[in-house]
Scaffold this active site. Structure first.
Site, PDB file in Angstrom:
ATOM      1  N   GLY A  19       0.929 -10.892   2.838  1.00  0.00           N
ATOM      2  CA  GLY A  19      -0.111 -10.444   3.769  1.00  0.00           C
ATOM      3  C   GLY A  19      -1.357 -11.296   3.657  1.00  0.00           C
ATOM      4  O   GLY A  19      -1.438 -12.220   2.832  1.00  0.00           O
ATOM      5  N   ASP A  24      -0.921  -7.655  -4.935  1.00  0.00           N
ATOM      6  CA  ASP A  24      -0.437  -7.391  -3.574  1.00  0.00           C
ATOM      7  C   ASP A  24      -1.442  -6.526  -2.827  1.00  0.00           C
ATOM      8  O   ASP A  24      -2.198  -5.766  -3.442  1.00  0.00           O
ATOM      9  CB  ASP A  24       0.935  -6.688  -3.650  1.00  0.00           C
ATOM     10  CG  ASP A  24       1.723  -6.820  -2.358  1.00  0.00           C
ATOM     11  OD1 ASP A  24       1.209  -7.423  -1.390  1.00  0.00           O
ATOM     12  OD2 ASP A  24       2.866  -6.320  -2.326  1.00  0.00           O
ATOM     13  N   GLY A  25      -1.432  -6.615  -1.533  1.00  0.00           N
ATOM     14  CA  GLY A  25      -2.323  -5.821  -0.693  1.00  0.00           C
ATOM     15  C   GLY A  25      -1.741  -4.445  -0.410  1.00  0.00           C
ATOM     16  O   GLY A  25      -0.739  -4.032  -0.995  1.00  0.00           O
ATOM     17  N   ASP A  57      -1.793  -1.386   3.112  1.00  0.00           N
ATOM     18  CA  ASP A  57      -2.358  -0.981   4.407  1.00  0.00           C
ATOM     19  C   ASP A  57      -3.282   0.217   4.233  1.00  0.00           C
ATOM     20  O   ASP A  57      -4.258   0.352   4.969  1.00  0.00           O
ATOM     21  CB  ASP A  57      -1.222  -0.679   5.388  1.00  0.00           C
ATOM     22  CG  ASP A  57      -0.366  -1.912   5.599  1.00  0.00           C
ATOM     23  OD1 ASP A  57      -0.911  -2.922   6.060  1.00  0.00           O
ATOM     24  OD2 ASP A  57       0.822  -1.888   5.234  1.00  0.00           O
ATOM     25  N   LYS A  83       2.396   0.772   2.441  1.00  0.00           N
ATOM     26  CA  LYS A  83       2.564  -0.671   2.575  1.00  0.00           C
ATOM     27  C   LYS A  83       3.674  -0.997   3.570  1.00  0.00           C
ATOM     28  O   LYS A  83       4.470  -0.147   3.917  1.00  0.00           O
ATOM     29  CB  LYS A  83       2.924  -1.281   1.204  1.00  0.00           C
ATOM     30  CG  LYS A  83       1.738  -1.293   0.261  1.00  0.00           C
ATOM     31  CD  LYS A  83       2.076  -1.855  -1.120  1.00  0.00           C
ATOM     32  CE  LYS A  83       2.721  -3.200  -1.130  1.00  0.00           C
ATOM     33  NZ  LYS A  83       1.998  -4.249  -0.368  1.00  0.00           N
ATOM     34  N   GLY A  84       3.696  -2.281   3.963  1.00  0.00           N
ATOM     35  CA  GLY A  84       4.778  -2.736   4.829  1.00  0.00           C
ATOM     36  C   GLY A  84       4.320  -3.164   6.202  1.00  0.00           C
ATOM     37  O   GLY A  84       5.137  -3.511   7.053  1.00  0.00           O
ATOM     38  N   GLU A 109       8.591  -6.041  -1.817  1.00  0.00           N
ATOM     39  CA  GLU A 109       7.368  -5.653  -2.536  1.00  0.00           C
ATOM     40  C   GLU A 109       7.651  -4.507  -3.506  1.00  0.00           C
ATOM     41  O   GLU A 109       7.128  -4.482  -4.625  1.00  0.00           O
ATOM     42  CB  GLU A 109       6.282  -5.237  -1.540  1.00  0.00           C
ATOM     43  CG  GLU A 109       5.718  -6.417  -0.771  1.00  0.00           C
ATOM     44  CD  GLU A 109       4.775  -6.033   0.343  1.00  0.00           C
ATOM     45  OE1 GLU A 109       3.951  -6.868   0.725  1.00  0.00           O
ATOM     46  OE2 GLU A 109       4.854  -4.902   0.857  1.00  0.00           O
ATOM     47  N   LYS A 169      -9.312  -0.002   3.743  1.00  0.00           N
ATOM     48  CA  LYS A 169      -7.978   0.454   3.344  1.00  0.00           C
ATOM     49  C   LYS A 169      -8.016   1.753   2.531  1.00  0.00           C
ATOM     50  O   LYS A 169      -6.973   2.358   2.302  1.00  0.00           O
ATOM     51  CB  LYS A 169      -7.288  -0.632   2.511  1.00  0.00           C
ATOM     52  CG  LYS A 169      -7.214  -2.009   3.178  1.00  0.00           C
ATOM     53  CD  LYS A 169      -6.224  -2.020   4.290  1.00  0.00           C
ATOM     54  CE  LYS A 169      -6.015  -3.374   4.950  1.00  0.00           C
ATOM     55  NZ  LYS A 169      -5.379  -4.371   4.133  1.00  0.00           N
TER      56      LYS A 169
HETATM   57  C1  5RP Z   1       3.073  -6.427   3.638  1.00  0.00           C
HETATM   58  C2  5RP Z   1       2.116  -5.474   3.048  1.00  0.00           C
HETATM   59  C3  5RP Z   1       0.711  -5.891   2.935  1.00  0.00           C
HETATM   60  O1  5RP Z   1       0.308  -5.772   1.621  1.00  0.00           O
HETATM   61  C4  5RP Z   1      -0.134  -5.014   3.803  1.00  0.00           C
HETATM   62  O2  5RP Z   1       0.398  -5.033   5.112  1.00  0.00           O
HETATM   63  C5  5RP Z   1      -1.592  -5.471   3.823  1.00  0.00           C
HETATM   64  O3  5RP Z   1      -1.689  -6.651   4.548  1.00  0.00           O
HETATM   65  P1  5RP Z   1      -3.058  -7.392   4.758  1.00  0.00           P
HETATM   66  O4  5RP Z   1      -3.497  -7.868   3.421  1.00  0.00           O
HETATM   67  O5  5RP Z   1      -2.726  -8.528   5.708  1.00  0.00           O
HETATM   68  O6  5RP Z   1      -4.045  -6.433   5.380  1.00  0.00           O
HETATM   69  O7  5RP Z   1       2.446  -4.389   2.638  1.00  0.00           O
HETATM   70  O8  5RP Z   1       4.340  -5.869   3.788  1.00  0.00           O
END
Ligand code: 5RP
Length: 227
Positions: A30, A84-85, A87, A97-98, A106, A124
């Protein structure tokens, strides 16, 4: 000039600076995780010695371009850190997430991780998960059956699209983006959805995040550990 900085870059860079020599690192997916990978690439060029497992083809490509050494699951039994990020993340550190479609890889990577670092911008953080549609990865065969079951347990779904076609994950599956807002009991919903035949993974990550790093436009970071 506002002087505001990108909170995603602030959190991603901060997290990447926590990585130490000889660590095995999970690389998220992401736009926020991208900043962490970019910073790790810089640090590798400066001499940082790490091995890494990526959570998507996109992150694998970026890491390879940056000279980060990628390994497979036969090479490691665990990962020291995954960055990892998310949503959404709630006060109990449950994550949704996803959004980037990488939820399956992930979650596998998170399940091997000693310290899962969730990097986010302030948008978030939510009280209840689910305003962001909940991604459910489903096999192509019989996805319509899963979709009907999702409705039976109280959700609405949309099949994720890209360029007018059904979106296909790195694993060759479809994604149903589901509305269950507000998700009152994330662990229960995770179990209920995972029980449906045809579901590969659901984007609820329960008890997986250890550290939350939130970047702010001021350039500062808030760091919290799970209780
Ligand atoms: C990808 C994810 C990402 O961590 C989530 O979508 C956050 O994305 P971004 O950092 O672009 O806001 O779960 O599958």
């Amino acid at each position: 000039m506002s002087g505001e900085q990108d909170p995603k870059q602030i959190s991603g860079t901060y997290a990447a600076n926590l990585v130490e020599d000889r660590m095995a690192v999970g690389l998220g997916t992401g736009s926020t995780a991208r900043f962490a990978i970019l910073r790790l690439g810089e640090r590798v060029k400066e001499g940082l010695n790490i091995i890494a497992i990526p959570t998507s083809e996109a992150s694998a490509k970026l890491a390879t371009e940056l000279g980060i050494k990628l390994v497979g699951f036969n090479d490691v039994t665990h990962l020291d850190i995954t960055i990892d990020g998310a949503d959404e993340i709630d006060p109990d550190f449950n994550m949704l997430k996803g959004g980037g479609g990488a939820l399956l890889r992930e979650k596998i990577v998170a399940s091997l991780t000693k310290r899962q670092i969730c990097i986010v911008d302030p948008n978030k953080a939510v009280e209840k998960l689910g305003k962001f549609p909940l991604p459910v990865e489903v096999v192509k065969f019989g996805w319509e059956v899963v979709a009907r079951r999702i409705e039976e347990i109280g959700g609405k779904y949309k099949v994720r699209q890209r360029d007018g076609e059904n979106y296909v994950t790195d694993n060759g599956n479809f994604i149903l983006d589901c509305d269950f807002y507000p998700i009152e009991n994330p662990p229960e919903l995770e179990k209920a959805i995972k029980m449906l035949p045809g579901v590969v993974e659901v984007g609820l990550f329960i008890n997986m995040a250890h550290t939350l790093i939130m970047g702010h436009p001021s350039g500062e970071c808030t760091v919290r550990e799970r209780a």
